[in-house]
Design an enzyme around this catalytic site. Sequence first.
Site, PDB file in Angstrom:
ATOM      1  N   PRO A   1       0.775  -1.210  -0.059  1.00 55.70           N
ATOM      2  CG  PRO A   1       0.005  -1.127   2.016  1.00 55.70           C
ATOM      3  CD  PRO A   1       0.613  -2.050   1.175  1.00 55.70           C
ATOM      4  CG  ASN A   2      -0.574   4.434   1.127  1.00 56.67           C
ATOM      5  OD1 ASN A   2      -1.406   4.763   0.553  1.00 56.67           O
ATOM      6  ND2 ASN A   2      -0.487   4.049   2.237  1.00 56.67           N
TER       7      ASN A   2
ATOM      8  NE  ARG B   1       2.987   7.622   2.616  1.00 54.11           N
ATOM      9  CZ  ARG B   1       3.258   6.440   3.175  1.00 54.11           C
ATOM     10  NH1 ARG B   1       4.210   5.453   2.285  1.00 54.11           N
ATOM     11  NH2 ARG B   1       3.491   6.147   4.199  1.00 54.11           N
TER      12      ARG B   1
ATOM     13  CE1 TYR C   1       8.479   5.325   2.827  1.00 51.77           C
ATOM     14  CE2 TYR C   1       7.052   7.375   3.008  1.00 51.77           C
ATOM     15  CZ  TYR C   1       7.384   6.134   3.495  1.00 51.77           C
ATOM     16  OH  TYR C   1       7.058   5.696   4.581  1.00 51.77           O
TER      17      TYR C   1
ATOM     18  CG  ASN D   1       8.354  -1.619   0.058  1.00 47.39           C
ATOM     19  OD1 ASN D   1       7.880  -1.899   1.095  1.00 47.39           O
ATOM     20  ND2 ASN D   1       9.284  -0.772  -0.373  1.00 47.39           N
TER      21      ASN D   1
ATOM     22  CB  ALA E   1       1.266   0.222   6.405  1.00 44.41           C
TER      23      ALA E   1
ATOM     24  CD  GLU F   1      10.147  -7.064   5.433  1.00 44.89           C
ATOM     25  OE1 GLU F   1       9.481  -8.021   5.673  1.00 44.89           O
ATOM     26  OE2 GLU F   1      10.676  -6.094   6.407  1.00 44.89           O
TER      27      GLU F   1
ATOM     28  CG  HIS G   1      11.106  -1.788   4.351  1.00 42.47           C
ATOM     29  ND1 HIS G   1       9.678  -1.821   4.282  1.00 42.47           N
ATOM     30  CD2 HIS G   1      11.486  -3.027   5.009  1.00 42.47           C
ATOM     31  CE1 HIS G   1       9.100  -3.049   5.073  1.00 42.47           C
ATOM     32  NE2 HIS G   1      10.021  -3.777   5.375  1.00 42.47           N
TER      33      HIS G   1
ATOM     34  NE  ARG H   1       9.934   6.515   8.470  1.00 41.30           N
ATOM     35  CZ  ARG H   1       8.849   6.299   7.453  1.00 41.30           C
ATOM     36  NH1 ARG H   1       8.969   5.557   6.426  1.00 41.30           N
ATOM     37  NH2 ARG H   1       7.834   7.140   7.596  1.00 41.30           N
TER      38      ARG H   1
END
Length: 148
Positions: free
Chosen positions: A9-10, A17, A22, A74, A77, A98, A100, A107
């Site tokens: 998502p996103n 964003r 990012y 990725n 969330a 995985e 990111h 963070r």
Amino acid sequence: MKILILNGPNLNMTGMREPNIYGRTGYEEMMAQVERAARSRGHEARIFQSNYEGALIDEIQRAWRDNFDAIIVNPGAFTHYSYALRDALSSVPMPAVEVHLSNIHAREEFRHRSVTAPVCIGQIAGFGAEGYILAMDALHAARAVKNI
């Protein structure tokens, strides 16, 4: 190697964003770079993005049926709470890495925990789009030493 590159998502909002986190590169441009890197390494990549958990799970299962060799994921969330995505990754006999874009460990506290990383052979965080390319190279190296 046939690799599914799965984005949660996103991620389709990358470039718009929170560019300070990012980056400013848009999603399409970023994935075009990743696809070029895959081709230059002799890999076949299928790239898929969805904001819906079930669609991501369906794509993992489709990749297994289509005899893909590996997954770069990725989860966005979903990283932090999607046991359904975790179960889908663990249910297919393909290694996953995985990725990111940001360093999730630098963070907010809630981002430090990944429920999907334990079923992956590794995690790459904080290198932006280069993380996907590093993941390809890691999968290739792991395959060469027969870890996968």
